[in-house]
Design a protein around this motif. Structure first.
Motif, PDB file in Angstrom:
ATOM      1  N   ILE A 213       0.937  -1.311  -0.008  1.00 17.86           N
ATOM      2  CA  ILE A 213       0.068  -0.070  -0.177  1.00 17.86           C
ATOM      3  C   ILE A 213       0.851   1.095   0.198  1.00 17.86           C
ATOM      4  CG2 ILE A 213      -1.873   1.316   1.398  1.00 17.86           C
ATOM      5  CD1 ILE A 213      -2.978  -1.327   2.517  1.00 17.86           C
ATOM      6  N   GLU A 214       1.928   1.163   0.856  1.00 18.17           N
ATOM      7  CA  GLU A 214       2.884   2.276   0.878  1.00 18.17           C
ATOM      8  C   GLU A 214       3.529   2.593  -0.388  1.00 18.17           C
ATOM      9  OE1 GLU A 214       2.058   0.657   4.675  1.00 18.17           O
ATOM     10  OE2 GLU A 214       2.864  -0.259   2.868  1.00 18.17           O
ATOM     11  N   ASN A 215       3.594   1.704  -1.044  1.00 20.20           N
ATOM     12  CA  ASN A 215       4.308   1.832  -2.398  1.00 20.20           C
ATOM     13  C   ASN A 215       3.336   1.967  -3.603  1.00 20.20           C
ATOM     14  OD1 ASN A 215       6.914   2.112  -1.410  1.00 20.20           O
ATOM     15  ND2 ASN A 215       7.015  -0.139  -1.117  1.00 20.20           N
ATOM     16  N   ALA A 216       2.213   2.406  -3.586  1.00 12.98           N
ATOM     17  CA  ALA A 216       1.138   2.224  -4.539  1.00 12.98           C
ATOM     18  C   ALA A 216       0.864   3.641  -5.137  1.00 12.98           C
ATOM     19  CB  ALA A 216      -0.093   1.586  -4.007  1.00 12.98           C
ATOM     20  N   LEU A 217       1.350   4.543  -4.635  1.00 12.71           N
ATOM     21  CA  LEU A 217       1.051   6.063  -5.170  1.00 12.71           C
ATOM     22  C   LEU A 217       1.278   6.270  -6.868  1.00 12.71           C
ATOM     23  CD1 LEU A 217       0.397   8.950  -4.936  1.00 12.71           C
ATOM     24  CD2 LEU A 217       2.705   9.403  -4.129  1.00 12.71           C
ATOM     25  N   ASN A 218       2.570   5.589  -7.356  1.00 13.04           N
ATOM     26  CA  ASN A 218       2.683   5.649  -8.622  1.00 13.04           C
ATOM     27  C   ASN A 218       1.506   4.816  -9.507  1.00 13.04           C
ATOM     28  OD1 ASN A 218       4.391   6.194 -10.995  1.00 13.04           O
ATOM     29  ND2 ASN A 218       4.613   4.184 -11.234  1.00 13.04           N
ATOM     30  N   GLY A 219       1.250   3.840  -9.152  1.00 15.96           N
ATOM     31  CA  GLY A 219       0.239   3.017  -9.707  1.00 15.96           C
ATOM     32  C   GLY A 219      -1.279   3.846  -9.455  1.00 15.96           C
ATOM     33  N   THR A 220      -1.444   4.369  -8.556  1.00 19.85           N
ATOM     34  CA  THR A 220      -2.562   5.160  -8.117  1.00 19.85           C
ATOM     35  C   THR A 220      -2.530   6.208  -9.325  1.00 19.85           C
ATOM     36  OG1 THR A 220      -2.732   4.659  -6.025  1.00 19.85           O
ATOM     37  CG2 THR A 220      -3.953   6.656  -6.739  1.00 19.85           C
ATOM     38  N   THR A 221      -1.521   6.973  -9.466  1.00 18.74           N
ATOM     39  CA  THR A 221      -1.366   8.056 -10.609  1.00 18.74           C
ATOM     40  C   THR A 221      -1.533   7.560 -11.858  1.00 18.74           C
ATOM     41  OG1 THR A 221      -0.004   9.311  -8.939  1.00 18.74           O
ATOM     42  CG2 THR A 221       0.093   9.807 -11.062  1.00 18.74           C
ATOM     43  N   VAL A 222      -1.360   6.326 -12.097  1.00 18.66           N
ATOM     44  CA  VAL A 222      -1.414   5.965 -13.446  1.00 18.66           C
ATOM     45  C   VAL A 222      -2.790   5.684 -13.793  1.00 18.66           C
ATOM     46  CG1 VAL A 222      -1.234   3.878 -15.116  1.00 18.66           C
ATOM     47  CG2 VAL A 222       0.888   4.890 -13.686  1.00 18.66           C
ATOM     48  N   LEU A 223      -3.502   5.065 -12.681  1.00 18.22           N
ATOM     49  CA  LEU A 223      -5.016   4.909 -12.818  1.00 18.22           C
ATOM     50  C   LEU A 223      -5.853   5.994 -12.816  1.00 18.22           C
ATOM     51  CD1 LEU A 223      -5.816   1.449 -11.426  1.00 18.22           C
ATOM     52  CD2 LEU A 223      -4.956   1.983 -13.546  1.00 18.22           C
ATOM     53  N   ASN A 224      -5.421   6.924 -12.198  1.00 19.86           N
ATOM     54  CA  ASN A 224      -6.251   8.400 -12.159  1.00 19.86           C
ATOM     55  C   ASN A 224      -6.242   8.866 -13.409  1.00 19.86           C
ATOM     56  OD1 ASN A 224      -7.106   8.151  -9.386  1.00 19.86           O
ATOM     57  ND2 ASN A 224      -5.257   9.258  -8.384  1.00 19.86           N
ATOM     58  N   THR A 225      -5.150   8.791 -13.935  1.00 22.03           N
ATOM     59  CA  THR A 225      -4.924   9.540 -15.280  1.00 22.03           C
ATOM     60  C   THR A 225      -5.697   8.802 -16.299  1.00 22.03           C
ATOM     61  OG1 THR A 225      -2.533  10.244 -14.887  1.00 22.03           O
ATOM     62  CG2 THR A 225      -3.332  10.225 -16.910  1.00 22.03           C
ATOM     63  N   LEU A 226      -5.829   7.518 -16.242  1.00 17.44           N
ATOM     64  CA  LEU A 226      -6.613   6.673 -17.225  1.00 17.44           C
ATOM     65  C   LEU A 226      -8.185   6.950 -16.814  1.00 17.44           C
ATOM     66  CD1 LEU A 226      -4.706   3.410 -17.351  1.00 17.44           C
ATOM     67  CD2 LEU A 226      -4.783   5.143 -19.413  1.00 17.44           C
ATOM     68  N   ALA A 227      -8.411   7.152 -15.676  1.00 13.79           N
ATOM     69  CA  ALA A 227      -9.970   7.504 -15.249  1.00 13.79           C
ATOM     70  C   ALA A 227     -10.260   8.739 -15.907  1.00 13.79           C
ATOM     71  CB  ALA A 227      -9.969   7.432 -13.639  1.00 13.79           C
ATOM     72  N   LEU A 228      -9.367   9.679 -15.857  1.00 16.79           N
ATOM     73  CA  LEU A 228      -9.866  11.144 -16.548  1.00 16.79           C
ATOM     74  C   LEU A 228      -9.811  10.893 -18.010  1.00 16.79           C
ATOM     75  CD1 LEU A 228      -7.265  13.469 -14.664  1.00 16.79           C
ATOM     76  CD2 LEU A 228      -9.690  13.015 -14.474  1.00 16.79           C
ATOM     77  N   THR A 229      -9.187   9.884 -18.741  1.00 21.61           N
ATOM     78  CA  THR A 229      -9.380   9.777 -20.177  1.00 21.61           C
ATOM     79  C   THR A 229     -10.860   9.010 -20.338  1.00 21.61           C
ATOM     80  OG1 THR A 229      -8.624   7.600 -20.329  1.00 21.61           O
ATOM     81  CG2 THR A 229      -7.201   9.525 -20.805  1.00 21.61           C
ATOM     82  N   LYS A 230     -11.429   8.576 -19.211  1.00 17.76           N
ATOM     83  CA  LYS A 230     -12.832   7.857 -19.283  1.00 17.76           C
ATOM     84  C   LYS A 230     -13.810   8.345 -18.602  1.00 17.76           C
ATOM     85  CE  LYS A 230     -10.969   3.051 -19.767  1.00 17.76           C
ATOM     86  NZ  LYS A 230     -11.687   2.996 -21.084  1.00 17.76           N
ATOM     87  N   ASP A 231     -13.593   9.874 -18.492  1.00 15.28           N
ATOM     88  CA  ASP A 231     -14.617  10.931 -18.297  1.00 15.28           C
ATOM     89  C   ASP A 231     -14.797  10.688 -16.759  1.00 15.28           C
ATOM     90  OD1 ASP A 231     -15.950  13.197 -19.230  1.00 15.28           O
ATOM     91  OD2 ASP A 231     -18.015  12.262 -19.353  1.00 15.28           O
ATOM     92  N   ALA A 232     -13.935  10.635 -15.938  1.00 14.43           N
ATOM     93  CA  ALA A 232     -14.190  10.869 -14.608  1.00 14.43           C
ATOM     94  C   ALA A 232     -14.224  12.257 -14.260  1.00 14.43           C
ATOM     95  CB  ALA A 232     -13.123   9.956 -13.918  1.00 14.43           C
ATOM     96  N   LYS A 233     -15.069  12.608 -13.252  1.00 14.58           N
ATOM     97  CA  LYS A 233     -15.304  13.978 -12.763  1.00 14.58           C
ATOM     98  C   LYS A 233     -14.465  14.489 -11.431  1.00 14.58           C
ATOM     99  CE  LYS A 233     -17.041  15.123 -16.729  1.00 14.58           C
ATOM    100  NZ  LYS A 233     -16.186  15.720 -17.663  1.00 14.58           N
ATOM    101  N   ILE A 234     -14.496  13.487 -10.604  1.00 14.97           N
ATOM    102  CA  ILE A 234     -13.979  13.432  -9.481  1.00 14.97           C
ATOM    103  C   ILE A 234     -13.118  12.347  -9.235  1.00 14.97           C
ATOM    104  CG2 ILE A 234     -14.547  13.572  -6.829  1.00 14.97           C
ATOM    105  CD1 ILE A 234     -17.367  14.627  -7.722  1.00 14.97           C
ATOM    106  N   LEU A 235     -11.752  12.696  -8.787  1.00 23.79           N
ATOM    107  CA  LEU A 235     -10.867  11.786  -8.337  1.00 23.79           C
ATOM    108  C   LEU A 235     -10.726  11.638  -6.623  1.00 23.79           C
ATOM    109  CD1 LEU A 235      -7.924  12.316 -10.706  1.00 23.79           C
ATOM    110  CD2 LEU A 235      -9.746  10.533 -11.040  1.00 23.79           C
ATOM    111  N   ARG A 236     -11.263  10.610  -5.998  1.00 26.00           N
ATOM    112  CA  ARG A 236     -11.115  10.401  -4.518  1.00 26.00           C
ATOM    113  C   ARG A 236      -9.906   9.804  -4.237  1.00 26.00           C
ATOM    114  NH1 ARG A 236     -12.650   6.704  -0.625  1.00 26.00           N
ATOM    115  NH2 ARG A 236     -13.210   7.869   1.364  1.00 26.00           N
ATOM    116  N   VAL A 237      -9.248  10.605  -3.553  1.00 26.86           N
ATOM    117  CA  VAL A 237      -7.761  10.241  -3.232  1.00 26.86           C
ATOM    118  C   VAL A 237      -7.077  10.394  -1.927  1.00 26.86           C
ATOM    119  CG1 VAL A 237      -6.944  10.402  -5.884  1.00 26.86           C
ATOM    120  CG2 VAL A 237      -6.592  12.381  -4.055  1.00 26.86           C
ATOM    121  N   HIS A 238      -6.142   9.618  -1.499  1.00 25.15           N
ATOM    122  CA  HIS A 238      -5.464  10.229  -0.309  1.00 25.15           C
ATOM    123  C   HIS A 238      -4.273  11.131  -0.656  1.00 25.15           C
ATOM    124  CE1 HIS A 238      -6.577   5.811   0.248  1.00 25.15           C
ATOM    125  NE2 HIS A 238      -6.921   6.411   1.582  1.00 25.15           N
ATOM    126  N   ASP A 239      -3.701  10.967  -1.934  1.00 25.55           N
ATOM    127  CA  ASP A 239      -2.614  12.082  -2.367  1.00 25.55           C
ATOM    128  C   ASP A 239      -2.999  12.937  -3.278  1.00 25.55           C
ATOM    129  OD1 ASP A 239      -0.247  10.077  -1.044  1.00 25.55           O
ATOM    130  OD2 ASP A 239      -1.630   8.992  -2.163  1.00 25.55           O
TER     131      ASP A 239
END
Length: 274
Positions: A232-258
């Motif tokens: 979990i502690e090392n999952a920020l980079n993966g989170t960022t990748v999926l957040n970016t891809l989510a935006l390409t799929k029209d996500a309007k809100i990203l709910r995040v720790h970081d």
């Protein structure tokens, strides 16, 4: 595409970031980190300075097999946090992560602006009534069962089709109560295997048929760190990748720790999509 938060119209045509504030001893990533006023205010201030539009406060962990917390305990935990934040940062738009109508009521009366319900009303049949009464935006997540049982309820014939039907029913019911501002959340990690999480993610743009804002919450979840064979502690980079891809799929809100990293995703995405 706007939502009305205590008289302030938030335009979701540009994606926004929701920062997570878990005031629980047992949340899967940050449980126990924010247990006194100084830590709560410090973290809230950091998220606001980093660009969070919303602060999502939770006092009952929804991780798999989370222990039970009474309704009164949840209220007694959450109301002082709302009061504390709004006293220090009065313009904060607070979302409350709860599936209980009385917690929602107490939170809204204390100044919360949004209710974020992992059960979309399934675990409390008074929830829609409360949302309609106070006329606040309502986030409806997809989940089966409850946090204690959800990981045993992952048998689907066609998961995305069933989720679209689920949301269609929930939206129709909410509209029947006169609720205007609705947001849908696919519920990554809730009653879904890792493979199902990625299938839903891949087909997420199909939820556009509902014509509602989409919230995506994958921050540091097991679908990331288990796939990458990390922690979990090392999952920020993966989170960022999926957040970016989510935006390409029209996500309007990203709910995040970081928050800072998620806001950077939105900034660069907007630069490309001017």
């Amino acid at each position: 595409m706007t939502i009305n938060c205590k008289g302030i119209l938030i335009d979701l045509s540009t994606p926004k970031v929701m920062g997570i504030l878990n005031v629980t001893p047992n949340s899967f990533f940050d449980g126990g980190k924010y247990k006194n006023e100084t830590e709560i205010l410090s973290h809230t201030e950091k998220m606001l300075l980093d660009g969070a539009t919303f602060i999502d406060v939770g006092t009952y962990s929804s991780k798999p097999n989370a222990e039970f917390v009474s309704e009164q305990d949840e209220i007694s935990r959450i109301v002082p946090v709302i009061d504390l934040i709004l006293k220090q940062f009065p313009e904060t738009i607070i979302s409350i992560d709860t599936f209980r109508s009385e917690v929602a009521r107490a939170s809204i009366e204390s100044g919360a602006a949004i209710i974020n319900d992992i059960a979309a009303g399934n675990l409390d049949d008074k929830m829609l009534e409360i949302i309609a009464k106070y006329n606040v935006p309502y986030i409806m997540m997809h989940m089966r069962g409850n946090p204690q049982t959800m990981q045993t309820l992952t048998d689907y014939d066609d998961i995305v089709k069933e989720m679209v039907f689920y949301f269609s029913e929930k939206v129709a019911m909410a509209r029947s109560f006169g609720i205007n501002d609705l947001i849908i959340d696919p519920g990554f990690g809730f009653a879904k295997t890792i493979a199902q999480n990625y299938e839903v993610f891949q087909k997420m743009d199909l939820f556009n048929i509902l014509k509602l804002p989409l919230l995506v919450g994958v921050s540091r979840k097991s679908m990331i760190y288990k796939t990458l064979d990390t922690s979990i502690e090392n999952a920020l980079n993966g989170t960022t990748v999926l957040n970016t891809l989510a935006l390409t799929k029209d996500a309007k809100i990203l709910r995040v720790h970081d928050v800072k990293e998620a806001v950077e995703c939105v900034t660069l995405f907007n630069k490309i999509n001017l």
